[in-house]
Design an enzyme around this catalytic site. Structure first.
Site, PDB file in Angstrom:
ATOM      1  N   CYS A 140      40.848  26.667  23.479  1.00  0.00           N
ATOM      2  CA  CYS A 140      39.959  25.518  23.313  1.00  0.00           C
ATOM      3  C   CYS A 140      38.688  26.038  22.663  1.00  0.00           C
ATOM      4  O   CYS A 140      37.956  26.810  23.277  1.00  0.00           O
ATOM      5  CB  CYS A 140      39.647  24.857  24.660  1.00  0.00           C
ATOM      6  SG  CYS A 140      38.473  23.488  24.560  1.00  0.00           S
ATOM      7  N   CYS A 158      35.972  19.003  19.160  1.00  0.00           N
ATOM      8  CA  CYS A 158      37.153  19.866  19.247  1.00  0.00           C
ATOM      9  C   CYS A 158      36.911  21.032  18.306  1.00  0.00           C
ATOM     10  O   CYS A 158      36.972  20.870  17.079  1.00  0.00           O
ATOM     11  CB  CYS A 158      38.409  19.089  18.858  1.00  0.00           C
ATOM     12  SG  CYS A 158      39.906  20.106  18.813  1.00  0.00           S
TER      13      CYS A 158
END
Length: 241
Positions: free
Chosen positions: A215, A85
């Site tokens: 993202c 992430c």
């Protein structure tokens, strides 16, 4: 800032964890220091915390391993786990930097130990080396509906170039592509449009989350795909909602 989870997100019986709600480039994650918990976070706990506090997932933090300053475990809202992430890594870097009083932070993740640097409001993170193949990508006899590039930066991404990212039906196509049989671990879906040799626009459907405003790992994957297919040159700026 920190908020305390209420009701259904309890960990350790009636004791709820102290949850800090952080955002990076529009991604929102709940940071929980596992050292303060009496019971480990589970898939059900992570789902309950997101339902209670909102956000794109839970980052479970613990003592560093493999020589790192801190360890990070990534939980999606559906209770599944992610290997990487990008924006979450940057959040944790700043979280650890504030506590340790140092600018350089290393974070142990399922994708390896990631070095980060904190310089005021600018937080950079190096993700796992990008690959264009591997066990997360298994083409088979089922047709894939779009021209695409597969990229892994620890977690799997499928990058799809289109003429207009706003016109793409991501709400309906996102879940179908995430669960397509070519991706045995599912996939994050990035829709991209080239603006010039150094700029892209992108929308993203995150695995286990849905469409999100940003993202970090997906932005890296989109940049890699654009350079690998010859439509852009490094460095690449990715413009997100």
């Amino acid at each position: 800032g920190g908020v305390r989870a209420r009701g259904g997100g309890g960990v350790g019986g009636s004791v709820t964890p102290l949850v800090e709600r952080w955002q990076g480039a529009g991604n929102v994650y709940l940071l929980v220091d596992a050292r303060e918990l009496t019971q480990p976070i589970t898939a059900a706990t992570a789902t309950a915390l997101v339902a209670e506090c909102g956000g794109d997932g839970v980052l479970e933090l613990s003592a560093g391993s493999a020589g790192a300053d801190v360890s990070m475990r990534i939980w999606n809202p559906d209770g599944s786990e992610s290997e990487a992430c990008g924006n979450g890594t940057r959040m944790v870097a700043r979280w650890a930097s504030e506590r340790l009083g140092q600018a350089d932070i290393s974070i142990a993740t399922a994708a390896g130990v990631l070095p980060c640097h904190v310089d005021g409001e600018v937080i950079t993170a190096r993700l796992a080396p990008a690959t264009l193949a591997g066990p997360q990508y298994r083409p088979n006899d089922e047709a894939f509906p779009y021209v695409h590039t597969f990229v892994s930066v620890g977690n799997p991404h499928v990058v799809i170039p289109v003429d207009d990212v706003d016109a793409f039906p991501l709400a309906t196509q996102g879940p179908l592509l995430e669960h397509h049989s070519w991706f045995p671990e599912r996939a994050n879906v990035e829709i991209t449009t080239v603006l010039d040799r150094h700029r892209l626009r992108m929308r993203v459907w995150e695995r286990g989350v849905g469409e999100t405003p940003a993202c970090g790992s997906g932005a890296c994957a989109a940049a890699v795909a654009a350079v690998a297919t010859g439509v852009a040159d490094s460095p690449v700026t990715v413009m997100l909602p």
